[in-house]
Enzyme design. Structure first.
Site, PDB file in Angstrom:
ATOM      1  N   HIS A 120       3.412   4.394  -6.108  1.00 17.71           N
ATOM      2  CA  HIS A 120       2.890   4.110  -4.767  1.00 17.71           C
ATOM      3  C   HIS A 120       1.778   5.061  -4.328  1.00 17.71           C
ATOM      4  O   HIS A 120       1.232   4.902  -3.244  1.00 17.71           O
ATOM      5  CB  HIS A 120       4.049   4.160  -3.760  1.00 17.71           C
ATOM      6  CG  HIS A 120       3.765   3.521  -2.443  1.00 17.71           C
ATOM      7  ND1 HIS A 120       3.299   2.231  -2.312  1.00 17.71           N
ATOM      8  CD2 HIS A 120       3.885   4.004  -1.178  1.00 17.71           C
ATOM      9  CE1 HIS A 120       3.150   1.942  -1.032  1.00 17.71           C
ATOM     10  NE2 HIS A 120       3.488   3.002  -0.320  1.00 17.71           N
ATOM     11  N   ASP A 147       4.539   0.427  -8.791  1.00 16.22           N
ATOM     12  CA  ASP A 147       4.531   0.519  -7.327  1.00 16.22           C
ATOM     13  C   ASP A 147       5.719  -0.201  -6.703  1.00 16.22           C
ATOM     14  O   ASP A 147       6.121  -1.275  -7.159  1.00 16.22           O
ATOM     15  CB  ASP A 147       3.226  -0.107  -6.817  1.00 16.22           C
ATOM     16  CG  ASP A 147       2.766   0.417  -5.484  1.00 16.22           C
ATOM     17  OD1 ASP A 147       3.606   0.776  -4.653  1.00 16.22           O
ATOM     18  OD2 ASP A 147       1.543   0.454  -5.275  1.00 16.22           O
ATOM     19  N   SER A 200      -0.781   1.690   2.038  1.00 20.17           N
ATOM     20  CA  SER A 200       0.547   1.209   2.397  1.00 20.17           C
ATOM     21  C   SER A 200       0.474   0.441   3.727  1.00 20.17           C
ATOM     22  O   SER A 200      -0.319  -0.488   3.857  1.00 20.17           O
ATOM     23  CB  SER A 200       1.522   2.390   2.432  1.00 20.17           C
ATOM     24  OG  SER A 200       2.850   1.951   2.404  1.00 20.17           O
TER      25      SER A 200
END
Length: 299
Positions: free
Chosen positions: A277, A250, A110
């Site tokens: 995610h 995602d 991320s």
């Protein structure tokens, strides 16, 4: 359950302390895999399962970025303190303090993927490889993609979100309930959250200083200091073999990842069809298989 650590402690970063956890032998001939967590303002906990790489022969370093977890908390620090350069400096300091700067792989997830890409673009001599997991290449690009996902939520959900965002009441129970509709689709899709993910979420809630300042009140309402940040211009400078990882569902969509694939010279991309995610938690066996194959290719 993650393997037991071989060492834990803190290193000095100026007047502050960065907490770290080592699994395996840092003197190994193989590069140390340094895990750079997301947020910004999260902790290492949700990435703990990747300590299992040590059982495959790669030493692993987890750490908590400044402001959260076991590292120094600075709840009074202003927005001008929490910068990308601060966290790049912290990462560089950690690598050198632990003696792994001459032989390492970065795995950033991320926000951590963007941070790792920015660090890799500086072409550090000891960097052997880069893994960018579930990371947008640009916050403005990601924001545009998030608007598309939000528009696809069940009727009334995005309208509720927009109303509270406009009224600056994003701490209301109604907003949080609507927010979870998005999260269940695009952040973590399994019905039960593992304890390590819950731990990181609780750490953010306990001290949201960094997350609120740099990101905003939620994953999809990016109004913090990072809202205009992009690493797109840096990507052609990355000279190590790079692995992109993302989930089909995602919040960081294919469009938000695409610049990495287009601009990094030596790159491959794996999309996990049943994940959002967190494919390392949603499809852990396949994730580990892909990651180990990539690391072996560096040998």
């Amino acid at each position: 359950m993650a393997p037991a650590p071989s060492a834990r402690g803190t290193v000095a970063f100026g007047p502050y302390r960065t907490w770290y956890r080592v699994t395996g032998d840092l003197q190994s001939a193989r590069p140390t895999v340094v895990l750079v967590h997301g947020g910004p303002g999260s902790t290492h906990d949700y990435l703990l399962s990747l300590a299992a790489l040590a059982e495959h022969g790669w030493p692993v370093v987890h750490y908590d970025q400044l402001g959260n977890g076991g590292s120094t908390h600075l709840p009074q620090a202003g927005a001008d303190f929490w910068t990308v350069e601060l966290f790049l400096g912290e990462l560089d300091n950690l690598l050198h303090s632990l003696g792994v700067a001459d032989n390492f792989v970065l795995l950033g997830q991320s926000w951590g993927g963007m941070l790792s890409a920015a660090y890799a673009a500086r072409q550090p001599e000891g960097l052997r490889g880069l893994v960018v997991a579930n990371s947008p290449a640009s916050y403005p690009l990601w924001t545009d993609e998030l608007a598309v996902l939000r528009a696809q939520l069940p009727p009334g959900v995005n309208e509720t979100l927009l109303a509270h965002e406009a009224a600056d009441t994003t701490d209301s129970p109604e907003y949080l309930e609507a927010m979870n509709v998005f999260y269940d689709r695009h952040v973590f899709r399994l019905p039960e959250k593992p304890t390590e993910l819950t731990a990181s979420m609780m750490e953010i809630a306990n001290d949201p200083t960094v997350y609120f300042t740099m990101n905003g009140p939620s994953e999809f309402h990016v109004v913090g200091t990072l809202r205009d940040w992009s690493v797109i211009d840096l990507l052609p400078r990355i000279q190590v073999p790079t692995l992109l990882l993302s989930g089909r569902h995602d919040e960081v969509t294919v469009g938000a990842v695409q610049p990495y694939y287009d601009l990094i010279p030596d790159v491959r991309w794996e999309i996990f069809e049943e994940s959002s995610h967190g494919p390392h938690l949603e499809e852990p066996a396949l994730f580990m298989k892909v990651l180990v194959e990539y690391l072996r290719s560096l040998d």
